[in-house]
Design a protein around this motif. Structure first.
Motif, PDB file in Angstrom:
ATOM      1  N   VAL A  48       0.844  -1.196   0.000  1.00  0.00           N
ATOM      2  CA  VAL A  48       0.000   0.000   0.000  1.00  0.00           C
ATOM      3  C   VAL A  48       0.880   1.248   0.000  1.00  0.00           C
ATOM      4  O   VAL A  48       0.720   2.133  -0.838  1.00  0.00           O
ATOM      5  CB  VAL A  48      -0.931   0.003   1.224  1.00  0.00           C
ATOM      6  N   SER A  49       1.803   1.304   0.955  1.00  0.00           N
ATOM      7  CA  SER A  49       2.629   2.492   1.090  1.00  0.00           C
ATOM      8  C   SER A  49       3.844   2.167   1.934  1.00  0.00           C
ATOM      9  O   SER A  49       3.774   1.309   2.815  1.00  0.00           O
ATOM     10  CB  SER A  49       1.813   3.614   1.745  1.00  0.00           C
ATOM     11  N   CYS A  50       4.946   2.857   1.644  1.00  0.00           N
ATOM     12  CA  CYS A  50       6.155   2.697   2.436  1.00  0.00           C
ATOM     13  C   CYS A  50       6.780   4.067   2.677  1.00  0.00           C
ATOM     14  O   CYS A  50       6.622   4.986   1.857  1.00  0.00           O
ATOM     15  CB  CYS A  50       7.161   1.789   1.742  1.00  0.00           C
ATOM     16  N   VAL A  51       7.497   4.171   3.784  1.00  0.00           N
ATOM     17  CA  VAL A  51       8.174   5.421   4.117  1.00  0.00           C
ATOM     18  C   VAL A  51       9.581   5.095   4.570  1.00  0.00           C
ATOM     19  O   VAL A  51       9.812   4.159   5.334  1.00  0.00           O
ATOM     20  CB  VAL A  51       7.386   6.210   5.195  1.00  0.00           C
ATOM     21  N   TYR A  60       3.549   5.031  -2.811  1.00  0.00           N
ATOM     22  CA  TYR A  60       2.131   4.706  -2.711  1.00  0.00           C
ATOM     23  C   TYR A  60       1.716   3.849  -3.896  1.00  0.00           C
ATOM     24  O   TYR A  60       2.104   4.114  -5.034  1.00  0.00           O
ATOM     25  CB  TYR A  60       1.272   5.977  -2.708  1.00  0.00           C
ATOM     26  N   ALA A  61       0.912   2.864  -3.625  1.00  0.00           N
ATOM     27  CA  ALA A  61       0.303   2.118  -4.718  1.00  0.00           C
ATOM     28  C   ALA A  61      -0.644   3.039  -5.479  1.00  0.00           C
ATOM     29  O   ALA A  61      -1.241   3.954  -4.891  1.00  0.00           O
ATOM     30  CB  ALA A  61      -0.469   0.917  -4.160  1.00  0.00           C
ATOM     31  N   ASP A  62      -0.764   2.820  -6.759  1.00  0.00           N
ATOM     32  CA  ASP A  62      -1.627   3.677  -7.574  1.00  0.00           C
ATOM     33  C   ASP A  62      -3.058   3.717  -7.042  1.00  0.00           C
ATOM     34  O   ASP A  62      -3.735   4.746  -7.127  1.00  0.00           O
ATOM     35  CB  ASP A  62      -1.644   3.178  -9.025  1.00  0.00           C
ATOM     36  N   SER A  63      -3.495   2.620  -6.488  1.00  0.00           N
ATOM     37  CA  SER A  63      -4.883   2.520  -6.040  1.00  0.00           C
ATOM     38  C   SER A  63      -5.195   3.415  -4.837  1.00  0.00           C
ATOM     39  O   SER A  63      -6.367   3.673  -4.543  1.00  0.00           O
ATOM     40  CB  SER A  63      -5.222   1.066  -5.690  1.00  0.00           C
ATOM     41  N   VAL A  64      -4.151   3.887  -4.150  1.00  0.00           N
ATOM     42  CA  VAL A  64      -4.391   4.708  -2.952  1.00  0.00           C
ATOM     43  C   VAL A  64      -3.813   6.113  -3.065  1.00  0.00           C
ATOM     44  O   VAL A  64      -4.003   6.931  -2.155  1.00  0.00           O
ATOM     45  CB  VAL A  64      -3.837   4.015  -1.685  1.00  0.00           C
ATOM     46  N   LYS A  65      -3.123   6.397  -4.148  1.00  0.00           N
ATOM     47  CA  LYS A  65      -2.514   7.728  -4.307  1.00  0.00           C
ATOM     48  C   LYS A  65      -3.574   8.821  -4.230  1.00  0.00           C
ATOM     49  O   LYS A  65      -4.648   8.709  -4.826  1.00  0.00           O
ATOM     50  CB  LYS A  65      -1.796   7.817  -5.653  1.00  0.00           C
TER      51      LYS A  65
END
Length: 124
Positions: A48-51, A60-65
């Motif tokens: 989903v996302s990494c920092v 961010y994955a495209d689906s959640v941007k």
């Protein structure tokens, strides 16, 4: 003992918001890349996302941007995932994971420490 404890999941209506937290202990949080992953029923786990360690590099994955925001507070060893404009497709168990160094999401997924994951449900 390494621990990642997620919280903040639950039931939310479409269009609503939730904030997930990931409290870490047992390792030097500052030096670990943190990722959020999710697994929907019948589907594979996905990133989903990494920092990065210093909070200056995010994925961010495209689906959640544009809807989700990842952040971290190294002073309290906690990472967050703010989820806005939630959709039924966001329904999943959400996991946080940690991997040493400024690694990307793939390294976190393959070699990281994992939490247990709260369920997020967005009914259709």
């Amino acid at each position: 003992q390494v621990q990642l404890v997620e919280s903040g999941g639950g039931l939310v209506q479409p269009g609503g918001s939730l904030r997930l937290s990931c409290a870490a202990s047992g390792f030097d949080f500052d030096y670990y890349t943190i990722g959020w992953f999710r697994q929907a029923p019948g589907k594979e786990r996905e990133g989903v996302s990494c920092v990065s360690t210093s909070d200056d590099n995010t994925y961010y994955a495209d689906s959640v941007k544009g809807r989700f925001t990842i952040s971290r507070d190294n002073s309290v060893n906690t990472a967050y995932l703010q989820m806005n404009s939630l959709k039924p497709d966001d329904t999943a168990v959400y996991y946080c994971a940690a991997h040493l160094g400024s690694s990307g999401c793939v390294a976190v997924y393959e070699n990281g420490y994992w939490g247990q994951g709260p369920l997020v449900t967005v009914p259709s």
